[in-house]
Design a protein around this motif. Structure first.
Motif, PDB file in Angstrom:
ATOM      1  N   ILE A   1       0.681  -1.378  -0.059  1.00 54.46           N
ATOM      2  CA  ILE A   1      -0.154  -0.022  -0.133  1.00 54.46           C
ATOM      3  C   ILE A   1       0.766   1.285   0.111  1.00 54.46           C
ATOM      4  CG2 ILE A   1      -1.857   1.245   1.364  1.00 54.46           C
ATOM      5  CD1 ILE A   1      -2.630  -1.403   2.455  1.00 54.46           C
TER       6      ILE A   1
ATOM      7  N   ALA B   1       2.465   1.809  -3.457  1.00 58.89           N
ATOM      8  CA  ALA B   1       1.330   2.262  -4.324  1.00 58.89           C
ATOM      9  C   ALA B   1       1.133   3.710  -4.147  1.00 58.89           C
ATOM     10  CB  ALA B   1       0.245   1.286  -4.338  1.00 58.89           C
ATOM     11  N   ILE B   2       0.973   4.316  -2.876  1.00 58.68           N
ATOM     12  CA  ILE B   2       0.850   5.414  -2.663  1.00 58.68           C
ATOM     13  C   ILE B   2       1.751   6.568  -3.226  1.00 58.68           C
ATOM     14  CG2 ILE B   2       0.340   7.255  -0.881  1.00 58.68           C
ATOM     15  CD1 ILE B   2      -1.012   5.257   0.892  1.00 58.68           C
TER      16      ILE B   2
ATOM     17  N   ASP C   1       1.816   6.706  -6.850  1.00 61.25           N
ATOM     18  CA  ASP C   1       0.901   7.687  -7.445  1.00 61.25           C
ATOM     19  C   ASP C   1       0.856   9.079  -6.681  1.00 61.25           C
ATOM     20  OD1 ASP C   1      -1.670   8.269  -8.876  1.00 61.25           O
ATOM     21  OD2 ASP C   1      -2.881   7.851  -7.230  1.00 61.25           O
TER      22      ASP C   1
ATOM     23  N   ILE D   1      -2.251  11.915  -6.697  1.00 54.58           N
ATOM     24  CA  ILE D   1      -2.827  12.242  -5.243  1.00 54.58           C
ATOM     25  C   ILE D   1      -2.805  13.826  -5.108  1.00 54.58           C
ATOM     26  CG2 ILE D   1      -2.982  12.056  -2.878  1.00 54.58           C
ATOM     27  CD1 ILE D   1      -2.008   9.085  -3.484  1.00 54.58           C
TER      28      ILE D   1
ATOM     29  N   ARG E   1      -9.973   7.928  -3.619  1.00 52.17           N
ATOM     30  CA  ARG E   1      -8.606   7.437  -4.330  1.00 52.17           C
ATOM     31  C   ARG E   1      -7.867   6.461  -3.319  1.00 52.17           C
ATOM     32  NH1 ARG E   1      -6.226  10.657  -9.014  1.00 52.17           N
ATOM     33  NH2 ARG E   1      -4.278   9.613  -9.558  1.00 52.17           N
ATOM     34  N   LEU E   2      -7.601   6.775  -2.243  1.00 55.67           N
ATOM     35  CA  LEU E   2      -6.834   5.896  -1.399  1.00 55.67           C
ATOM     36  C   LEU E   2      -7.655   4.468  -1.253  1.00 55.67           C
ATOM     37  CD1 LEU E   2      -4.693   5.252   0.695  1.00 55.67           C
ATOM     38  CD2 LEU E   2      -6.162   6.406   2.375  1.00 55.67           C
TER      39      LEU E   2
ATOM     40  N   ARG F   1      -9.265   3.029  -3.578  1.00 60.79           N
ATOM     41  CA  ARG F   1      -8.805   2.170  -4.874  1.00 60.79           C
ATOM     42  C   ARG F   1      -7.272   1.879  -4.715  1.00 60.79           C
ATOM     43  NH1 ARG F   1     -12.565   2.494  -8.562  1.00 60.79           N
ATOM     44  NH2 ARG F   1     -14.212   3.999  -8.571  1.00 60.79           N
ATOM     45  N   ILE F   2      -6.401   2.509  -4.290  1.00 57.15           N
ATOM     46  CA  ILE F   2      -5.166   2.201  -4.024  1.00 57.15           C
ATOM     47  C   ILE F   2      -5.011   0.708  -2.953  1.00 57.15           C
ATOM     48  CG2 ILE F   2      -2.650   2.747  -2.951  1.00 57.15           C
ATOM     49  CD1 ILE F   2      -3.473   5.644  -4.102  1.00 57.15           C
TER      50      ILE F   2
ATOM     51  N   ALA G   1      -3.787  -2.926  -4.108  1.00 62.29           N
ATOM     52  CA  ALA G   1      -2.704  -3.693  -3.252  1.00 62.29           C
ATOM     53  C   ALA G   1      -3.088  -5.122  -2.966  1.00 62.29           C
ATOM     54  CB  ALA G   1      -2.214  -2.820  -2.026  1.00 62.29           C
TER      55      ALA G   1
END
Length: 487
Positions: free
Chosen positions: A73, A76-77, A80, A84, A184-185, A187-188, A192
């Protein structure tokens, strides 16, 4: 303009609540329309969370495997972060530099909690009889996380990461004004590989969605960041359930400049501490106490530096002070200043909307410094949550401590001096959860954070942050082969 669904029990859908527009405060344009949750969505999310948290595949997952998920996670954050940041700037008005920093902070939070989880041990306690005694920690089950609009993704991560690390399911209720980044978080996190049901993101009115989460009998803990009035309501509801809570609430933090301070360093820190984030920060140093011997010259320099700050849209790399989050909030900040002036405050700079091309359509308010009041004035006691600083002189340390502590809040404090022993002694006397010495508004996920008095209950962050989302259990194993000597 796009339409964003909400995330309920592992599924994306419109939600049972009314549609809501996200407004860009820089120009009043509509960023997106998104769904909101209703009571039925909360019920479904709780039930799915209860089942998912009880599933042995999650409940009994080895800590290092759950940590691996948290690392994914976090990665991935970070991958992006630019996307974000752009979304959060449009949603909140913040500068891109700040929103990118918040995204990277969220990534770091997930990684830190992953590391803490992998190295978190339970305790074999010292025996006091013929027993093996242990203290172990277990997930609470389903927890609620209610986050504010001023730093969405970072605040989301500070609750979501330790709660998932602890093995819980989470219902995340973002602020009404800034739900897009939280969606959006989701979806991340989904991408993951988090098992369905362990996270629901439920935008909506706090009085409806937030209240339903707080009062639900299957919710075992609430973690809330926001206003003190709402915090009191949550505490009252939690008391009826005997439910643990953590509350990170408001502040009216003092910043103290001693006569021997490094002036340039202090001015730079004070400007950052109160005017970055356009003052929309619970720890903003909004009460400035300067030793009387340097008060006039120091404040004059501070005013000049404040007037040089660049006000503009968050998308402009030169911007230091962006628009406020919403037009209604801009009007609230202006009302505080107007009432202060009516009560006798003097405006040294600011005190209204900036004038010039490009400002008329946005929720802008000029960085403002007031003086000419005493600490008992409303402007010194009420949280403004905007770019407004009040400057007051002081004569001696004892009277300073009494005045600085004369507040219902106790969240943060800044001290500027070259005398470290004196600074440390002063820091120990100030009623605040965090004290910065010769710096301000610096954070570390490894260092616990929270407030005193009406600034909140409990702590977030740190190695023990995961424990805040767990129940502690004692286990006794009888090692004596003989029966208990009673009957």
């Amino acid at each position: 303009m796009s339409f964003e669904e909400i995330y309920v029990a592992g599924r994306w859908r419109r939600g049972a609540g009314a549609l809501r527009e996200s407004i860009n405060p820089a120009d009043g344009s509509v960023v997106a329309v998104h769904g909101t949750a209703g009571i039925a969505d909360v019920e479904e999310a709780v039930e799915a969370g209860r089942r998912a948290a009880a599933d042995p595949a999650w409940r009994d997952m080895m800590p290092h495997l759950r940590a691996r998920l948290l690392h994914r996670i976090g990665d991935a954050i970070e991958a992006d972060a630019d996307g974000i940041a752009a979304l959060q700037t449009a949603d909140t008005g913040k500068t891109l530099a700040e929103t990118r920093g918040l995204a990277l902070s969220a990534a770091g939070t997930f990684r830190y909690m992953a590391a803490a989880l992998e190295t978190m041990d339970d305790v074999l306690t010292t025996p006091r009889g013929p027993n093996l005694t242990l203290s172990v920690h277990e997930p609470i089950g389903v927890v609620g996380a209610i986050t504010p609009w001023n730093s969405p993704i970072a605040s989301d991560a500070q609750k979501l990461a330790p709660a998932l690390a602890a093995g819980n399911a989470v219902l995340l209720k973002p602020a009404e004004w800034t739900s897009l980044v939280s969606l959006r978080l989701a979806r991340i996190v989904e991408g993951a590989g988090l098992p369905p049901g362990l996270l629901s993101v439920l935008p909506g009115d706090g009085a409806v969605v937030g209240d339903a989460i707080v009062r639900h009998r299957q919710i075992g803990k609430i973690a809330f960041t926001g206003g003190t009035v709402t915090g009191r309501r949550i505490a009252a509801a939690a008391a009826q359930k005997l439910m643990p809570i953590s509350l990170e609430l408001g502040g009216k933090s003092p910043t103290i400049v001693m006569a021997d301070a490094d002036i340039d360093r202090a001015i730079a820190g004070i400007l950052y501490g109160v005017f970055s984030s356009t003052g929309q920060s619970c720890i903003a140093g909004t009460r400035l106490f300067v030793h009387r011997s340097i008060f006039d010259s120091f404040v004059a320099q501070l005013v000049a530096r404040t007037q040089a700050l660049r006000v503009g849209p968050g998308t402009d790399p030169a911007t230091q002070v962006a628009p406020l989050v919403a037009f209604a909030h801009r009007d609230s900040v202006a009302g505080h200043v107007e009432r202060a002036v009516a009560a006798g405050a003097e405006i040294l700079t600011g005190g209204g909307r900036p004038v010039g091309e490009g400002y008329a359509g946005g929720a802008y308010y000029a960085p403002t410094i007031l003086t000419g009041v005493t600490n008992d004035a409303a402007i010194c006691q009420q949280e403004v949550f905007g770019p407004v600083l009040v400057a007051l002189p002081f004569d001696d340390v004892d009277s300073l401590v009494e005045t600085a502590n004369d507040s219902v809040y106790g969240l943060a404090c800044g001290i500027w001096t070259r005398d470290f022993p004196a600074a440390y002694a002063l820091a120990r006397r100030i009623e605040a959860g965090t004290v910065w010495i010769n710096t301000y508004k610096q954070f570390s996920i490894s260092t616990p954070f929270g407030g005193m008095k009406e600034s909140g209950l409990g702590r977030e962050k740190g190695r023990d942050g995961i424990r805040q989302y767990m129940n502690q259990k004692s286990i006794y194993v009888g090692m004596d082969p003989a029966p208990l000597r009673w009957a």
